[in-house]
Design a protein around this motif. Structure first.
Motif, PDB file in Angstrom:
ATOM      1  N   GLY A 175      12.805 -65.214 -84.842  1.00 45.16           N
ATOM      2  CA  GLY A 175      13.870 -64.936 -83.884  1.00 45.16           C
ATOM      3  C   GLY A 175      14.204 -66.060 -82.927  1.00 45.16           C
ATOM      4  O   GLY A 175      14.946 -65.852 -81.959  1.00 45.16           O
ATOM      5  N   VAL A 176      13.697 -67.256 -83.166  1.00 44.08           N
ATOM      6  CA  VAL A 176      14.046 -68.407 -82.324  1.00 44.08           C
ATOM      7  C   VAL A 176      15.445 -68.882 -82.718  1.00 44.08           C
ATOM      8  O   VAL A 176      15.716 -69.141 -83.888  1.00 44.08           O
ATOM      9  CB  VAL A 176      13.028 -69.551 -82.476  1.00 44.08           C
ATOM     10  CG1 VAL A 176      13.462 -70.774 -81.667  1.00 44.08           C
ATOM     11  CG2 VAL A 176      11.639 -69.097 -82.060  1.00 44.08           C
ATOM     12  N   ILE A 177      16.319 -68.954 -81.739  1.00 42.33           N
ATOM     13  CA  ILE A 177      17.667 -69.479 -81.967  1.00 42.33           C
ATOM     14  C   ILE A 177      17.620 -70.977 -81.697  1.00 42.33           C
ATOM     15  O   ILE A 177      17.282 -71.405 -80.596  1.00 42.33           O
ATOM     16  CB  ILE A 177      18.704 -68.812 -81.050  1.00 42.33           C
ATOM     17  CG1 ILE A 177      18.764 -67.313 -81.317  1.00 42.33           C
ATOM     18  CG2 ILE A 177      20.082 -69.463 -81.231  1.00 42.33           C
ATOM     19  CD1 ILE A 177      19.577 -66.539 -80.292  1.00 42.33           C
ATOM     20  N   ILE A 178      17.932 -71.747 -82.711  1.00 43.96           N
ATOM     21  CA  ILE A 178      17.947 -73.200 -82.593  1.00 43.96           C
ATOM     22  C   ILE A 178      19.419 -73.590 -82.471  1.00 43.96           C
ATOM     23  O   ILE A 178      20.209 -73.360 -83.389  1.00 43.96           O
ATOM     24  CB  ILE A 178      17.276 -73.861 -83.818  1.00 43.96           C
ATOM     25  CG1 ILE A 178      15.813 -73.398 -83.885  1.00 43.96           C
ATOM     26  CG2 ILE A 178      17.381 -75.366 -83.749  1.00 43.96           C
ATOM     27  CD1 ILE A 178      15.289 -73.223 -85.272  1.00 43.96           C
ATOM     28  N   ALA A 179      19.787 -74.107 -81.301  1.00 45.25           N
ATOM     29  CA  ALA A 179      21.190 -74.404 -81.035  1.00 45.25           C
ATOM     30  C   ALA A 179      21.314 -75.796 -80.427  1.00 45.25           C
ATOM     31  O   ALA A 179      20.687 -76.088 -79.414  1.00 45.25           O
ATOM     32  CB  ALA A 179      21.770 -73.356 -80.081  1.00 45.25           C
ATOM     33  N   ASN A 180      22.120 -76.624 -81.069  1.00 49.14           N
ATOM     34  CA  ASN A 180      22.386 -77.973 -80.565  1.00 49.14           C
ATOM     35  C   ASN A 180      23.809 -78.026 -80.029  1.00 49.14           C
ATOM     36  O   ASN A 180      24.748 -77.547 -80.680  1.00 49.14           O
ATOM     37  CB  ASN A 180      22.210 -79.018 -81.664  1.00 49.14           C
ATOM     38  CG  ASN A 180      20.777 -79.139 -82.139  1.00 49.14           C
ATOM     39  OD1 ASN A 180      19.872 -78.521 -81.582  1.00 49.14           O
ATOM     40  ND2 ASN A 180      20.567 -79.928 -83.168  1.00 49.14           N
TER      41      ASN A 180
END
Length: 194
Positions: A175-180
């Motif tokens: 459930g980790v949202i990785i957002a750049n």
């Protein structure tokens, strides 16, 4: 001109303090560990492979300098990177390729030079200074599915209004949202439906 890129583990309520363990006096130190999975590992590995120098605050530098010289197998190349350190209290280190900066003007001057991008890890007070002075080009966030209610936050008082564009996103199995995000000018406002 170099880019300054903030790479940060954060909670849903924006806490960034001590995600990896008990290196700080923080009740919830190590809060990111239960969410570490193969996707998060791969993303971090890819980020670490990108040619860059580090820009660190003194506290994070001291934590890094006590660990990384003996653990390059985890982050290959970290010891050869130039580590720029913002500090008013220390001016030298045994950790090779460490360069000490004393002021915001030193960072601004460094940013204007040719060279590798500057990645900021940890370094909460330094991040606040960079955000307050509009020196951040990109945010690489790993947003964890929990709230802590207390702790140092990524976005604190003094952060200026700024717009960002999402350039990359991914959700890990835990459930980790990785957002750049990259900086995208001024904040625009309007009215929905008009």
């Amino acid at each position: 001109m170099r880019k300054i890129i903030i790479s940060s583990f954060i909670t849903l309520d924006g806490v960034m303090q001590a995600p990896g363990g008990g290196e700080e006096d923080f009740k919830y130190g190590g809060w990111s560990a239960p969410y570490f999975d193969k996707v998060v590992d791969k993303v971090l590995e890819e980020q670490q492979k990108k040619p860059a120098n580090l820009l660190l605050g003194r506290k994070t530098f001291e934590i890094f300098a006590s660990f990384w010289p003996e653990h390059e197998d985890i982050w290959p190349g970290i010891n050869d990177m130039t580590k720029y350190v913002m500090s008013n209290t220390i001016t030298k280190s045994d950790w090779k390729n460490s360069v000490f900066l004393k002021s915001l003007a030193d960072i601004e001057k460094l940013k204007k030079t040719d060279g590798l991008d500057l990645h900021v890890n940890g370094s909460g007070e330094l991040i606040q200074l960079l955000l307050k002075n509009d020196l951040v080009n990109e945010l690489w966030l790993l947003i964890h599915p929990l709230t802590l209610g207390t702790g140092k936050r990524l976005f604190a008082d003094g952060t200026i209004p700024a717009a960002f564009t999402l350039t990359e996103s991914l959700i890990s199995p835990t459930g980790v949202i990785i957002a750049n995000y990259k900086r995208a000018g001024e904040v625009k406002t309007g009215t929905i439906g008009e």
